[in-house]
Design a protein around this motif. Structure first.
Motif, short mmCIF file in Angstrom:
data_model
loop_
_atom_site.label_atom_id
_atom_site.label_comp_id
_atom_site.label_asym_id
_atom_site.label_seq_id
_atom_site.Cartn_x
_atom_site.Cartn_y
_atom_site.Cartn_z
N TYR A 1 -0.18 -9.30 3.42
CA TYR A 1 0.57 -10.01 1.86
C TYR A 1 -0.70 -8.85 1.14
O TYR A 1 -0.29 -8.71 0.05
CB TYR A 1 1.04 -10.64 1.36
CG TYR A 1 0.80 -11.43 0.20
CD1 TYR A 1 2.13 -10.94 -0.37
CD2 TYR A 1 -0.01 -12.27 -0.26
CE1 TYR A 1 2.28 -11.98 -1.67
CE2 TYR A 1 0.02 -12.43 -1.90
CZ TYR A 1 1.08 -12.33 -2.42
OH TYR A 1 0.97 -13.02 -4.08
N ARG A 2 -1.69 -9.34 1.08
CA ARG A 2 -2.88 -9.04 0.64
C ARG A 2 -2.86 -7.44 0.42
O ARG A 2 -2.86 -6.60 -0.35
CB ARG A 2 -4.15 -8.69 1.16
CG ARG A 2 -4.34 -10.54 1.34
CD ARG A 2 -5.40 -10.97 1.98
NE ARG A 2 -6.22 -12.72 1.97
CZ ARG A 2 -6.99 -12.85 2.76
NH1 ARG A 2 -7.99 -12.25 3.37
NH2 ARG A 2 -8.00 -14.08 2.14
N LEU B 1 -0.58 -5.49 0.03
CA LEU B 1 1.09 -4.74 -0.20
C LEU B 1 -0.04 -5.19 -1.83
O LEU B 1 0.01 -4.40 -2.97
CB LEU B 1 2.08 -5.68 -0.53
CG LEU B 1 3.73 -5.53 -1.40
CD1 LEU B 1 3.70 -4.43 -1.35
CD2 LEU B 1 4.09 -7.04 -1.18
N ARG B 2 -0.54 -5.93 -1.99
CA ARG B 2 -0.86 -6.42 -3.44
C ARG B 2 -1.38 -5.37 -3.65
O ARG B 2 -1.72 -5.25 -5.17
CB ARG B 2 -1.52 -7.57 -3.59
CG ARG B 2 -0.02 -9.17 -3.87
CD ARG B 2 -0.06 -9.79 -4.83
NE ARG B 2 -0.50 -9.99 -5.60
CZ ARG B 2 -0.83 -11.09 -6.17
NH1 ARG B 2 -0.46 -12.17 -4.72
NH2 ARG B 2 -1.76 -11.70 -7.45
N ILE B 3 -3.04 -5.26 -2.81
CA ILE B 3 -4.04 -4.23 -3.14
C ILE B 3 -3.45 -2.74 -3.40
O ILE B 3 -4.20 -1.97 -4.47
CB ILE B 3 -5.04 -4.41 -2.48
CG1 ILE B 3 -5.94 -5.80 -2.73
CG2 ILE B 3 -5.82 -3.89 -2.67
CD1 ILE B 3 -7.16 -6.81 -2.16
N ARG C 1 -0.26 -2.05 -4.50
CA ARG C 1 -0.20 -1.81 -5.62
C ARG C 1 -1.02 -1.85 -7.00
O ARG C 1 -0.51 -1.76 -8.46
CB ARG C 1 1.46 -2.67 -5.74
CG ARG C 1 2.54 -2.80 -4.68
CD ARG C 1 3.15 -1.34 -4.48
NE ARG C 1 4.18 -1.77 -3.63
CZ ARG C 1 4.73 -0.74 -2.43
NH1 ARG C 1 3.63 -0.09 -2.18
NH2 ARG C 1 5.66 -0.91 -1.96
N ASP D 1 -2.87 -4.03 -7.75
CA ASP D 1 -3.00 -5.67 -7.67
C ASP D 1 -4.85 -6.56 -8.05
O ASP D 1 -5.04 -6.47 -6.96
CB ASP D 1 -2.16 -6.48 -8.07
CG ASP D 1 -1.88 -7.98 -7.90
OD1 ASP D 1 -3.11 -8.86 -9.10
OD2 ASP D 1 -0.82 -8.66 -7.85
N THR E 1 -5.39 -9.31 -9.33
CA THR E 1 -5.78 -10.50 -9.44
C THR E 1 -6.64 -11.04 -8.26
O THR E 1 -5.87 -10.94 -6.95
CB THR E 1 -4.47 -11.63 -9.06
OG1 THR E 1 -3.12 -10.34 -10.51
CG2 THR E 1 -4.33 -12.71 -9.14
N LEU F 1 -7.31 -13.49 -4.72
CA LEU F 1 -6.02 -13.12 -3.61
C LEU F 1 -6.99 -14.66 -3.26
O LEU F 1 -8.49 -14.18 -2.24
CB LEU F 1 -5.73 -12.59 -2.38
CG LEU F 1 -4.97 -11.35 -3.31
CD1 LEU F 1 -5.08 -10.57 -2.40
CD2 LEU F 1 -3.72 -11.81 -4.09
N SER G 1 -2.59 4.79 -2.38
CA SER G 1 -2.61 3.66 -1.90
C SER G 1 -4.48 3.14 -1.47
O SER G 1 -4.55 2.29 -1.90
CB SER G 1 -1.83 3.00 -1.79
OG SER G 1 -0.74 2.89 -2.60
N GLY H 1 -9.38 -3.70 -4.43
CA GLY H 1 -8.93 -5.76 -4.81
C GLY H 1 -10.31 -6.96 -4.00
O GLY H 1 -11.21 -6.10 -3.98
#
Length: 188
Positions: free
Chosen positions: A80-81, A83-85, A87, A89, A91, A93, A137, A142
């Motif tokens: 999940y981390r 995926l977010r990073i 992309r 993101d 924010t 975590l 990517s 992040g």
């Protein structure tokens, strides 16, 4: 699509406590190692039944079922981390406490075959994520658990974390040796 090869992360791409996991990764063929590890987990646990998988190598240590459940939980979180990073993101975590997750999950009450099937599903999802990311990517960064981390480092951490626990299963539980069932049966 050929398995993904990802350049090894620099020291500043992950918190120091993750460097041990990253160091356990051989080479840069992360996509191949993700697939190979799945086969290795299934091979190591394939000879166990629900009783022998309750073994603990020492009082207070996790059972084989709990280790497998932990691997699944942590892979979900790290993926999940990733995926977010990956992309973009930024924010921050939050962290998590593995020592509260394991008892809360009740892994020892579940059939080993179900835990193995769940790990398989999560790992195949991680393989698809890693193989589907564009090359741009991997250098994205992040923050997770209050520390900077790159997408590249997270892929290495996923592989290194499982490598660490496979070592525990081999070294402390005797899995992978011909006497594995006898060895861990004596430690229940």
């Amino acid at each position: 699509m050929p398995p993904v090869s990802i350049t090894r992360p620099a020291a500043d791409e992950a918190a120091p406590f993750y460097h041990g996991y990253i160091a356990k990764v051989r080479g840069e063929n992360i996509g191949e190692q993700l697939v190979d590890q799945l086969a290795e987990v299934e091979r190591l646990l394939g000879s166990l039944d629900d009783t022998t998988s309750l073994a603990r190598y020492s009082p207070g240590k996790w059972s084989v079922k709990e280790i497998l459940g932990h691997l699944t939980d942590v892979e979900r979180i790290f993926s999940y981390r990733l995926l977010r990073i990956s992309r973009g993101d930024v924010t921050p975590l939050p962290g998590f406490d593995q020592d509260t997750y394991v008892p809360a999950a009740g892994f020892d009450e579940r059939p080993l075959r179900d835990l193995a099937a769940e790990f398989r599903a999560v790992r195949l999802s991680s393989v698809a994520l890693v193989n589907g990311l564009p090359s741009t990517s991997w250098s994205r960064r992040g923050n997770a658990s209050g520390h900077p981390v790159s997408a590249r480092a997270l892929a290495y951490i996923i592989v290194g974390h499982v490598t660490h626990h496979l070592g525990t299963l081999r070294d402390h539980y005797g899995l992978g040796s011909g006497a594995a069932n006898a060895s861990i049966a004596g430690n229940r």
